[in-house]
Design a protein around this motif. Sequence first.
Motif, PDB file in Angstrom:
ATOM      1  N   LYS A  58       0.932  -1.332  -0.174  1.00 27.13           N
ATOM      2  CA  LYS A  58       0.069  -0.026  -0.176  1.00 27.13           C
ATOM      3  C   LYS A  58       0.755   1.186   0.071  1.00 27.13           C
ATOM      4  CE  LYS A  58      -3.281   2.264   3.137  1.00 27.13           C
ATOM      5  NZ  LYS A  58      -4.219   2.911   2.025  1.00 27.13           N
ATOM      6  N   LEU A  59       1.995   1.257   0.850  1.00 28.24           N
ATOM      7  CA  LEU A  59       2.758   2.437   0.554  1.00 28.24           C
ATOM      8  C   LEU A  59       3.508   2.466  -0.287  1.00 28.24           C
ATOM      9  CD1 LEU A  59       4.397   4.439   2.334  1.00 28.24           C
ATOM     10  CD2 LEU A  59       5.851   2.833   3.453  1.00 28.24           C
ATOM     11  N   ALA A  60       4.047   1.368  -1.026  1.00 23.59           N
ATOM     12  CA  ALA A  60       4.823   1.684  -2.190  1.00 23.59           C
ATOM     13  C   ALA A  60       3.737   1.860  -3.623  1.00 23.59           C
ATOM     14  CB  ALA A  60       5.313   0.191  -2.717  1.00 23.59           C
ATOM     15  N   SER A  61       2.681   1.609  -3.399  1.00 22.64           N
ATOM     16  CA  SER A  61       1.575   1.923  -4.376  1.00 22.64           C
ATOM     17  C   SER A  61       1.241   3.491  -4.283  1.00 22.64           C
ATOM     18  CB  SER A  61       0.181   1.333  -4.261  1.00 22.64           C
ATOM     19  OG  SER A  61       0.496   0.063  -4.408  1.00 22.64           O
ATOM     20  N   GLY A  62       0.946   4.006  -3.081  1.00 22.01           N
ATOM     21  CA  GLY A  62       0.860   5.424  -2.893  1.00 22.01           C
ATOM     22  C   GLY A  62       2.023   6.100  -3.283  1.00 22.01           C
ATOM     23  N   LEU A  63       3.231   5.843  -3.595  1.00 26.32           N
ATOM     24  CA  LEU A  63       4.314   6.665  -3.723  1.00 26.32           C
ATOM     25  C   LEU A  63       4.639   6.582  -5.285  1.00 26.32           C
ATOM     26  CD1 LEU A  63       6.964   4.799  -1.363  1.00 26.32           C
ATOM     27  CD2 LEU A  63       5.947   7.201  -1.148  1.00 26.32           C
ATOM     28  N   SER A  64       3.741   5.763  -5.960  1.00 25.36           N
ATOM     29  CA  SER A  64       4.098   5.428  -7.666  1.00 25.36           C
ATOM     30  C   SER A  64       3.992   6.941  -8.106  1.00 25.36           C
ATOM     31  CB  SER A  64       3.229   4.245  -7.854  1.00 25.36           C
ATOM     32  OG  SER A  64       1.841   4.648  -7.819  1.00 25.36           O
ATOM     33  N   ASP A  65       3.041   7.507  -7.909  1.00 21.95           N
ATOM     34  CA  ASP A  65       3.117   8.986  -8.667  1.00 21.95           C
ATOM     35  C   ASP A  65       3.728   9.943  -8.294  1.00 21.95           C
ATOM     36  OD1 ASP A  65       1.429   8.979  -6.331  1.00 21.95           O
ATOM     37  OD2 ASP A  65      -0.111   9.851  -7.396  1.00 21.95           O
ATOM     38  N   LEU A  66       4.727   9.671  -7.276  1.00 20.88           N
ATOM     39  CA  LEU A  66       5.791  10.649  -6.891  1.00 20.88           C
ATOM     40  C   LEU A  66       6.722  10.873  -7.611  1.00 20.88           C
ATOM     41  CD1 LEU A  66       5.246  10.611  -2.840  1.00 20.88           C
ATOM     42  CD2 LEU A  66       4.654  12.772  -4.552  1.00 20.88           C
ATOM     43  N   LYS A  67       7.130  11.751  -8.367  1.00 23.20           N
ATOM     44  CA  LYS A  67       8.205  11.827  -8.939  1.00 23.20           C
ATOM     45  C   LYS A  67       9.659  11.839  -8.349  1.00 23.20           C
ATOM     46  CE  LYS A  67       6.545  13.644 -13.586  1.00 23.20           C
ATOM     47  NZ  LYS A  67       6.527  14.843 -14.351  1.00 23.20           N
ATOM     48  N   ALA A  68       9.524  12.451  -7.104  1.00 28.27           N
ATOM     49  CA  ALA A  68      10.579  12.580  -6.266  1.00 28.27           C
ATOM     50  C   ALA A  68      11.133  11.467  -5.658  1.00 28.27           C
ATOM     51  CB  ALA A  68      10.326  13.680  -5.012  1.00 28.27           C
ATOM     52  N   VAL A  69      10.350  10.240  -5.688  1.00 34.32           N
ATOM     53  CA  VAL A  69      10.697   9.084  -5.050  1.00 34.32           C
ATOM     54  C   VAL A  69      10.744   8.121  -5.976  1.00 34.32           C
ATOM     55  CG1 VAL A  69       9.680   7.402  -3.324  1.00 34.32           C
ATOM     56  CG2 VAL A  69       9.218   9.698  -3.236  1.00 34.32           C
ATOM     57  N   LYS A  70      12.040   7.560  -5.851  1.00 40.89           N
ATOM     58  CA  LYS A  70      12.441   6.409  -6.952  1.00 40.89           C
ATOM     59  C   LYS A  70      12.322   4.868  -6.155  1.00 40.89           C
ATOM     60  CE  LYS A  70      15.900   4.678  -9.813  1.00 40.89           C
ATOM     61  NZ  LYS A  70      17.316   4.459  -9.888  1.00 40.89           N
ATOM     62  N   LEU A  71      11.734   4.051  -6.631  1.00 33.29           N
ATOM     63  CA  LEU A  71      11.796   2.687  -5.766  1.00 33.29           C
ATOM     64  C   LEU A  71      12.988   1.971  -6.173  1.00 33.29           C
ATOM     65  CD1 LEU A  71       9.581   1.375  -4.223  1.00 33.29           C
ATOM     66  CD2 LEU A  71       8.863  -0.014  -5.898  1.00 33.29           C
ATOM     67  N   CYS A  72      13.842   1.615  -5.240  1.00 33.92           N
ATOM     68  CA  CYS A  72      15.152   1.093  -5.333  1.00 33.92           C
ATOM     69  C   CYS A  72      15.186  -0.335  -5.726  1.00 33.92           C
ATOM     70  CB  CYS A  72      16.077   1.289  -4.239  1.00 33.92           C
ATOM     71  SG  CYS A  72      16.436   3.132  -4.195  1.00 33.92           S
ATOM     72  N   GLN A  73      14.023  -1.253  -4.956  1.00 39.48           N
ATOM     73  CA  GLN A  73      14.132  -2.793  -5.064  1.00 39.48           C
ATOM     74  C   GLN A  73      12.566  -3.102  -5.144  1.00 39.48           C
ATOM     75  OE1 GLN A  73      16.552  -4.716  -4.707  1.00 39.48           O
ATOM     76  NE2 GLN A  73      18.097  -3.408  -4.195  1.00 39.48           N
ATOM     77  N   LYS A  74      12.280  -4.220  -5.530  1.00 37.76           N
ATOM     78  CA  LYS A  74      10.823  -4.715  -5.657  1.00 37.76           C
ATOM     79  C   LYS A  74      10.462  -5.075  -4.189  1.00 37.76           C
ATOM     80  CE  LYS A  74      11.497  -7.830  -9.532  1.00 37.76           C
ATOM     81  NZ  LYS A  74      11.930  -9.085 -10.100  1.00 37.76           N
ATOM     82  N   VAL A  75       9.101  -4.731  -4.052  1.00 35.85           N
ATOM     83  CA  VAL A  75       8.504  -4.828  -2.664  1.00 35.85           C
ATOM     84  C   VAL A  75       7.957  -6.035  -2.637  1.00 35.85           C
ATOM     85  CG1 VAL A  75       6.951  -3.843  -1.024  1.00 35.85           C
ATOM     86  CG2 VAL A  75       8.075  -2.006  -2.745  1.00 35.85           C
ATOM     87  N   GLN A  76       8.612  -6.744  -1.877  1.00 38.81           N
ATOM     88  CA  GLN A  76       8.120  -8.244  -1.969  1.00 38.81           C
ATOM     89  C   GLN A  76       7.992  -8.833  -0.485  1.00 38.81           C
ATOM     90  OE1 GLN A  76      11.384 -10.222  -4.151  1.00 38.81           O
ATOM     91  NE2 GLN A  76       9.845 -10.119  -5.767  1.00 38.81           N
ATOM     92  N   SER A  77       8.119  -8.078   0.541  1.00 35.03           N
ATOM     93  CA  SER A  77       7.930  -8.089   1.847  1.00 35.03           C
ATOM     94  C   SER A  77       7.472  -6.894   2.604  1.00 35.03           C
ATOM     95  CB  SER A  77       9.239  -8.950   2.435  1.00 35.03           C
ATOM     96  OG  SER A  77      10.331  -8.062   2.562  1.00 35.03           O
ATOM     97  N   ASN A  78       8.265  -6.575   3.820  1.00 35.43           N
ATOM     98  CA  ASN A  78       7.607  -5.710   4.425  1.00 35.43           C
ATOM     99  C   ASN A  78       8.552  -4.336   4.621  1.00 35.43           C
ATOM    100  OD1 ASN A  78       9.385  -6.993   6.388  1.00 35.43           O
ATOM    101  ND2 ASN A  78       8.453  -6.152   7.986  1.00 35.43           N
ATOM    102  N   GLY A  79       9.516  -4.027   3.505  1.00 30.10           N
ATOM    103  CA  GLY A  79      10.394  -3.182   3.302  1.00 30.10           C
ATOM    104  C   GLY A  79      10.095  -2.287   2.138  1.00 30.10           C
ATOM    105  N   VAL A  80      10.200  -1.051   2.203  1.00 27.30           N
ATOM    106  CA  VAL A  80      10.180  -0.154   1.179  1.00 27.30           C
ATOM    107  C   VAL A  80      11.404   0.572   1.105  1.00 27.30           C
ATOM    108  CG1 VAL A  80       8.658   1.626  -0.185  1.00 27.30           C
ATOM    109  CG2 VAL A  80       7.814  -0.184   1.082  1.00 27.30           C
ATOM    110  N   PHE A  81      12.500   0.353  -0.037  1.00 29.11           N
ATOM    111  CA  PHE A  81      13.711   1.310  -0.244  1.00 29.11           C
ATOM    112  C   PHE A  81      13.540   2.042  -1.558  1.00 29.11           C
ATOM    113  CE2 PHE A  81      16.656  -1.560   2.545  1.00 29.11           C
ATOM    114  CZ  PHE A  81      15.611  -2.327   2.719  1.00 29.11           C
TER     115      PHE A  81
END
Lengths: 339, 339, 339, 339
Positions: free
Chosen positions: D265-288
């Motif tokens: 949910k957190l990762a999804s909510g970040l997806s439209d934020l340009k300033a935030v770049k996901l570094c790893q796949k979110v497969q457990s309980n960590g968002v990098f």
Amino acid sequence: MKGFASDNNAGICSEILKAISEVNSGHVVAYGDDAITKKAELRFKQTFGPESEVFFVFNGTAANVLSLKALTQSFNSVICTTSAHIYNDECGAPESLTGCKLLPIETPDGKLTPELISNYLGGRGDQHHVQAKVVSITQATELGTVYSLEEIRLVTKFAHSEGLFVHMDGARISNAAAHLNCSLKEVTADVGIDVLSFGGTKNGLMGAEAVVFLKPKITLDFKYLRKQYMQLSSKMRFIAAQFDALLTGDLWRKNALHANAMAQKLASGLSDLKAVKLCQKVQSNGVFVQIPREKIKSLQERFFFYVWNEKRSEVRWMTSYDTTEEDVDNFLKIIKEEL
Amino acid sequence: MKGFASDNNAGICSEILKAISEVNSGHVVAYGDDAITKKAELRFKQTFGPESEVFFVFNGTAANVLSLKALTQSFNSVICTTSAHIYNDECGAPESLTGCKLLPIETPDGKLTPELISNYLGGRGDQHHVQAKVVSITQATELGTVYSLEEIRLVTKFAHSEGLFVHMDGARISNAAAHLNCSLKEVTADVGIDVLSFGGTKNGLMGAEAVVFLKPKITLDFKYLRKQYMQLSSKMRFIAAQFDALLTGDLWRKNALHANAMAQKLASGLSDLKAVKLCQKVQSNGVFVQIPREKIKSLQERFFFYVWNEKRSEVRWMTSYDTTEEDVDNFLKIIKEEL
Amino acid sequence: MKGFASDNNAGICSEILKAISEVNSGHVVAYGDDAITKKAELRFKQTFGPESEVFFVFNGTAANVLSLKALTQSFNSVICTTSAHIYNDECGAPESLTGCKLLPIETPDGKLTPELISNYLGGRGDQHHVQAKVVSITQATELGTVYSLEEIRLVTKFAHSEGLFVHMDGARISNAAAHLNCSLKEVTADVGIDVLSFGGTKNGLMGAEAVVFLKPKITLDFKYLRKQYMQLSSKMRFIAAQFDALLTGDLWRKNALHANAMAQKLASGLSDLKAVKLCQKVQSNGVFVQIPREKIKSLQERFFFYVWNEKRSEVRWMTSYDTTEEDVDNFLKIIKEEL
Amino acid sequence: MKGFASDNNAGICSEILKAISEVNSGHVVAYGDDAITKKAELRFKQTFGPESEVFFVFNGTAANVLSLKALTQSFNSVICTTSAHIYNDECGAPESLTGCKLLPIETPDGKLTPELISNYLGGRGDQHHVQAKVVSITQATELGTVYSLEEIRLVTKFAHSEGLFVHMDGARISNAAAHLNCSLKEVTADVGIDVLSFGGTKNGLMGAEAVVFLKPKITLDFKYLRKQYMQLSSKMRFIAAQFDALLTGDLWRKNALHANAMAQKLASGLSDLKAVKLCQKVQSNGVFVQIPREKIKSLQERFFFYVWNEKRSEVRWMTSYDTTEEDVDNFLKIIKEEL
């Protein structure tokens, strides 16, 4: 001037120095993978049996500690006497480097027996207690006495029946075998010893000791332990050559017999001195005597030696391969003057 | 036949063997409390400065490990290169015996710089992280290169500003000082080194190394560590005499200059061979070259040597104090035949 | 059913469980950097003095071992009694994890004295011998006896004069302070103790012990040792809350007084039984008695307890914070039936 | 207020606290010889197979270190990633307490592969080199990614063919199994894992972890190691009860699924934020995520979290079993305000 303080104070036996010199030509592969080392290793197999395996190390503390390390895990304990070198004289190396607890047993003559050992076997299987795994005996003992073959056999039989290994600290194994008039194999492998610290330094070597595994399959991986514990010599040929010479023509026995004879001579010369009381049987190259406390200092000034037990006013006099009859006569003369 | 596999494969330099022989008369107190050892210790003070303190040990691994042990607690880390002897060639002794983590840094020429080190200083004060405490540099490096005095000064200055000690693995410190045309003190104490592993074995000794503390007050209690870690020689005079001879009349420099010169001669002889590519500057007694992979085996059969890096087809050729011009010529001839 | 086998067999005191529950809301920073832990740490400062510093750990073995680790180097020795928990009941953890030798002293009542200690101080400054550095005393002792404040003062004064630290294994320090009717500070810091293992588990905690440094400047770097030796709790608040509750309103004393009183009641009830011989003074929550060997088994079947010394037919009965008068009466009734 | 700094910052899950409370009546035998512990051990056998054997310890560092200790001797090495908890976050405990060298491998997603491992197997049989013995993988990884069952199978197959054991640091094994929608056995024993560190604390326990041996005959003597390394709990029932509750009705999965869903949910909510770049796949309980360096501090002040990689301006946001949808929405709102 030669003294009676320690067999470590003697130098290098001439045959040994010659052997070092003779292998000093050209290049050979380092770290023991050379023909000189192979030859010395073969001599150990001839001496201790084809199943035995030898590893050379630098000193006696290392031979003892690495023997114990090979036989134990950190939660084990090692049973020994309160007079054992591993207990008293190695600055805690056995505990520190194996992690094991040493269980020290009081004994009047430096020898362990099945009965003494049996008191220290409690707590087997209990996770709160260290698990006894090794009995370590010293031959000849630190008190100059020598286990008979039968005494060793009783210890090893009992120990093995309890699932314990038996290690022999043989810093003076040559003196013991000379006293018992037996072979090195007869006093070790043949009476059930599992691992032997074979002493060279106190018997004329420049500085070299050996760990001898007397049973097959104990040694797996020992080469890594020796290296990691900083005991792998790069120019191994010079250690190997010393041992090769020591085992050639029974030089080990010749040296030890002589040292033992000098101790006997010294003890005999003391027998009519009322002020001197012999504390232990003289069976190897050490003479332990009680002398008047007030005479110790002046005697030490003329011939340095160590006080063994301050409370009992007991001192230790050691002979070595190079002690001469004149040295003994001279020392006896001085003792008589002082006491 | 002499080879180019390792400076450990050479024997004992004649002056050293003579020194051993010359101190072999009579009894002297064991474990270093004798005049021969005192004399050698004094020579170290003359060589490295009056505040320095030396402890003799048996081999290079021990000199390195005990140097690090003296400087660290188990939760510290030691920064070194990926090519360092302590990282690669000591069977994990540094980690196992100090408890410390080694932080390995990739470097093309075997040398550390303040910039490289600075990447490894994270987590200071954080209980979850090891606490960096020592930088260990190797002089000459394992790749045959030599730090300039200025390069060392930069490392020690940076390290000290960060609260780190600097240890020098000087297994080939003599070759480095010979190359730099400076004294042993100039390349160690004078440029800020705290503790030095001073190498003797690779430069003609039978087997002896020294831990040299170059700053006062680091050494407190080191004698117990040396004993407990099984590095106290009983017949210390024979180790001391070797070092005394090595430092007499700059024998160390004579031997090292010769080995270095032989490496230069070898490298020069290779310069016109297209199949051979020099990988590192030749600044001490090692020559690192890339040669055609398919030629390695046949060449090794005629003159044994070690492959340094299988992937890069890089091999290492070492000269030593006893390498002759004829040895080099002969080797060059064979190389040219094979390649 | 409640028994008399061990104070470790009791559960969690209700006030403590409540404290755990009360701090279980929301997120707090892990590893001790939270307000709950800070509050508990402050309580320890209030209890033991402003110079004291506390570190929470998981169990008593850890409190003891890490206390000793903080005070020693591997070549040191620790003087203790043969009945000490560190000597008998920790599977060799002290030797294995500190590297130190433990020097065990026989003592009839579990207490050390300056005279007993003085026999174990030989070999100071001699590199062959471990260097005594810590005296570890147990309060209340493993035999249920309690050192008087004066007895402790004599030990610490002597130890400090010899350059030794004094560690107190206070697994049952609360029982001792309750018996002596003094504060925790009076029985530790005020009589010269340097480091205390403060016990919580045997006095009603779910499982938590503390290392308390009572003098400044000993603790430097201890946080790294605790982490490296696997004793840093992530959800520290739940350990801290237990201690905070234990020190609140002198719950520690209330629990200990009750356990002590139950032991007194038990001992009184035994006084007219000829078959039961009290072996030690009952000064805390343990009752050590000799009973007929042939009765042990049947009694154990009705109320499990441990044999303390097989040879002497001596058994140990422990009370705890939750032992009731009925439990004691019931146990006494059964004892009388069986004996 | 709940945050996104660490799953260690959460408290005790209500079912777990209830379980602790429910076993808190009367006396039971200490140190694990009680019915509550037996019941929990049985649950582990039901979960991981009848040949598995479990040992409870206090924390994750202990579970990892003692797993490795059981599989190695001091001259072995352990292969892991540079991001492994054992390499970075345990203050050198693995090296210090096992003696082994850790061989760290760079990997972009925290996962090892046979190819990566194969580069670190040199020097087998060479006494100068540490001998690789264990591959340690982390599931879920420290970067929040999850090995597929096939990826693990490839690693274990390769490792076993090379004579290596495979250890799994399963501090977040529940999150991984929840993500893979498989059982705990399917993600461990069934794909070849030899020893598992089974994590409880990050999934709602007060503080408890377990070493699970998945193959028979590895565990011989482990009970002594656990005791000696200070990880044997006296009031074991309270650790056992936590695990029993965690494995009852798949509470472990319920908690983990929820934490994972909150991370999604957190990762999804970040997806439209340009300033935030996901570094790893979110497969457990960590968002990098990578966020603008200059925004980190102000954001941390409102919701504390850790910077994962300073250089890359990468931060770590963790969810836990008790993170609510409102917490995530609230955090997303703040992120959007700040960035």
